[in-house]
Design a protein around this motif. Sequence first.
Motif, PDB file in Angstrom:
ATOM      1  N   GLY A 175      65.869  10.323  39.288  1.00 36.39           N
ATOM      2  CA  GLY A 175      65.698  11.138  40.426  1.00 36.39           C
ATOM      3  C   GLY A 175      65.074  10.693  41.422  1.00 36.39           C
ATOM      4  N   PHE A 176      63.757  10.479  40.868  1.00 32.70           N
ATOM      5  CA  PHE A 176      62.669   9.968  42.024  1.00 32.70           C
ATOM      6  C   PHE A 176      63.080   8.731  42.518  1.00 32.70           C
ATOM      7  N   THR A 177      63.745   7.766  41.902  1.00 38.15           N
ATOM      8  CA  THR A 177      64.194   6.606  42.356  1.00 38.15           C
ATOM      9  C   THR A 177      65.282   6.886  43.633  1.00 38.15           C
ATOM     10  N   ALA A 178      66.098   7.766  43.256  1.00 31.97           N
ATOM     11  CA  ALA A 178      67.120   8.148  44.117  1.00 31.97           C
ATOM     12  C   ALA A 178      66.516   8.719  45.399  1.00 31.97           C
ATOM     13  N   ASN A 179      65.646   9.572  45.255  1.00 30.33           N
ATOM     14  CA  ASN A 179      64.977  10.051  46.612  1.00 30.33           C
ATOM     15  C   ASN A 179      64.217   9.013  47.149  1.00 30.33           C
ATOM     16  N   ALA A 180      63.524   8.294  46.730  1.00 30.50           N
ATOM     17  CA  ALA A 180      63.037   7.071  47.327  1.00 30.50           C
ATOM     18  C   ALA A 180      63.859   5.996  48.166  1.00 30.50           C
ATOM     19  N   VAL A 181      64.981   5.743  47.396  1.00 32.76           N
ATOM     20  CA  VAL A 181      65.824   4.804  47.765  1.00 32.76           C
ATOM     21  C   VAL A 181      66.911   5.253  48.918  1.00 32.76           C
ATOM     22  N   ILE A 182      67.654   6.336  48.525  1.00 28.43           N
ATOM     23  CA  ILE A 182      68.673   6.922  49.509  1.00 28.43           C
ATOM     24  C   ILE A 182      68.133   7.694  50.525  1.00 28.43           C
ATOM     25  N   PRO A 183      68.476   7.171  51.983  1.00 29.54           N
ATOM     26  CA  PRO A 183      68.025   7.745  52.957  1.00 29.54           C
ATOM     27  C   PRO A 183      68.463   9.317  53.003  1.00 29.54           C
ATOM     28  N   GLU A 184      67.817  10.262  53.616  1.00 26.67           N
ATOM     29  CA  GLU A 184      68.215  11.698  53.768  1.00 26.67           C
ATOM     30  C   GLU A 184      69.455  11.642  54.571  1.00 26.67           C
ATOM     31  N   ASP A 185      69.831  10.967  55.785  1.00 23.96           N
ATOM     32  CA  ASP A 185      71.117  11.163  56.495  1.00 23.96           C
ATOM     33  C   ASP A 185      72.366  11.080  55.630  1.00 23.96           C
ATOM     34  N   THR A 186      72.110   9.826  54.644  1.00 26.83           N
ATOM     35  CA  THR A 186      73.278   9.639  53.718  1.00 26.83           C
ATOM     36  C   THR A 186      73.430  10.814  52.857  1.00 26.83           C
ATOM     37  N   VAL A 187      72.400  11.345  52.216  1.00 31.01           N
ATOM     38  CA  VAL A 187      72.697  12.740  51.776  1.00 31.01           C
ATOM     39  C   VAL A 187      73.451  13.656  52.228  1.00 31.01           C
ATOM     40  N   GLN A 188      72.771  14.099  53.448  1.00 33.79           N
ATOM     41  CA  GLN A 188      73.435  15.013  54.579  1.00 33.79           C
ATOM     42  C   GLN A 188      75.078  14.749  54.799  1.00 33.79           C
ATOM     43  N   ALA A 189      75.353  13.448  54.981  1.00 41.83           N
ATOM     44  CA  ALA A 189      76.540  12.818  55.317  1.00 41.83           C
ATOM     45  C   ALA A 189      77.446  13.533  54.096  1.00 41.83           C
ATOM     46  N   TRP A 190      77.139  13.171  52.790  1.00 40.77           N
ATOM     47  CA  TRP A 190      77.750  13.284  51.561  1.00 40.77           C
ATOM     48  C   TRP A 190      78.037  14.877  51.472  1.00 40.77           C
ATOM     49  N   VAL A 191      76.813  15.779  51.703  1.00 45.26           N
ATOM     50  CA  VAL A 191      77.048  17.149  51.602  1.00 45.26           C
ATOM     51  C   VAL A 191      78.093  17.676  52.524  1.00 45.26           C
ATOM     52  N   GLU A 192      77.909  17.137  53.790  1.00 47.99           N
ATOM     53  CA  GLU A 192      78.939  17.730  54.860  1.00 47.99           C
ATOM     54  C   GLU A 192      80.483  17.316  54.583  1.00 47.99           C
ATOM     55  N   GLU A 193      80.765  16.243  53.934  1.00 45.07           N
ATOM     56  CA  GLU A 193      82.129  15.650  53.484  1.00 45.07           C
ATOM     57  C   GLU A 193      82.578  16.495  52.420  1.00 45.07           C
ATOM     58  N   THR A 194      81.723  16.995  51.470  1.00 44.40           N
ATOM     59  CA  THR A 194      82.072  17.537  50.258  1.00 44.40           C
ATOM     60  C   THR A 194      82.874  18.853  50.483  1.00 44.40           C
ATOM     61  N   PRO A 195      83.957  19.361  50.187  1.00 48.38           N
ATOM     62  CA  PRO A 195      84.484  20.500  50.341  1.00 48.38           C
ATOM     63  C   PRO A 195      83.762  21.767  49.743  1.00 48.38           C
ATOM     64  N   GLU A 196      83.656  22.943  50.395  1.00 41.08           N
ATOM     65  CA  GLU A 196      83.008  23.829  49.949  1.00 41.08           C
ATOM     66  C   GLU A 196      83.377  24.629  48.410  1.00 41.08           C
ATOM     67  N   ASP A 197      84.960  24.494  48.155  1.00 42.71           N
ATOM     68  CA  ASP A 197      85.445  25.038  46.958  1.00 42.71           C
ATOM     69  C   ASP A 197      85.597  24.027  46.155  1.00 42.71           C
ATOM     70  N   HIS A 198      85.139  22.838  46.089  1.00 41.02           N
ATOM     71  CA  HIS A 198      85.476  21.916  45.272  1.00 41.02           C
ATOM     72  C   HIS A 198      84.916  22.263  43.887  1.00 41.02           C
ATOM     73  N   HIS A 199      83.619  22.793  43.733  1.00 38.85           N
ATOM     74  CA  HIS A 199      83.331  22.955  42.248  1.00 38.85           C
ATOM     75  C   HIS A 199      83.526  24.303  42.068  1.00 38.85           C
ATOM     76  N   GLY A 200      83.935  25.502  42.877  1.00 40.89           N
ATOM     77  CA  GLY A 200      84.014  26.812  42.875  1.00 40.89           C
ATOM     78  C   GLY A 200      85.208  27.269  42.258  1.00 40.89           C
ATOM     79  N   GLN A 201      86.092  26.567  41.635  1.00 39.73           N
ATOM     80  CA  GLN A 201      87.354  26.698  41.050  1.00 39.73           C
ATOM     81  C   GLN A 201      87.027  27.675  40.073  1.00 39.73           C
ATOM     82  N   GLY A 202      87.846  28.795  39.928  1.00 39.72           N
ATOM     83  CA  GLY A 202      87.645  29.626  38.510  1.00 39.72           C
ATOM     84  C   GLY A 202      88.686  29.084  37.488  1.00 39.72           C
ATOM     85  N   ASP A 203      88.581  29.674  36.671  1.00 35.87           N
ATOM     86  CA  ASP A 203      89.466  29.277  35.300  1.00 35.87           C
ATOM     87  C   ASP A 203      90.987  29.586  35.558  1.00 35.87           C
TER      88      ASP A 203
END
Length: 105
Positions: free
Chosen positions: A22-50
Amino acid sequence: MKAPARLGLYGLVLVVVFAVAGFTANAVIPEDTVQAWVEETPEDHHGQGDDEMNSGGHEAHGADAASLGLGLAQDGYQLTEVGTPDHTGTEDELTFALTDPTDSQ
């Protein structure tokens, strides 16, 4: 070394490995890249019910099952009576029946 001590040590090593990752990922991956991943991920991807998971709800993927060829019925035609070989790796017949909109096979 006794089993509880080994399991405790194993758990501690896992915690350390994931913390370092986790600490290595925070140091190596730029914050802009993380924000781009978050914006590309659909909101309901992990929120599907049973209910959605069990009924085959894949609306979050942008295509319905019929367009992928995964539906059992479309335009009045229905796939029924599927017969498969008894064992894998053996030569046998795959049989199926289609019913048309007028219910004839």
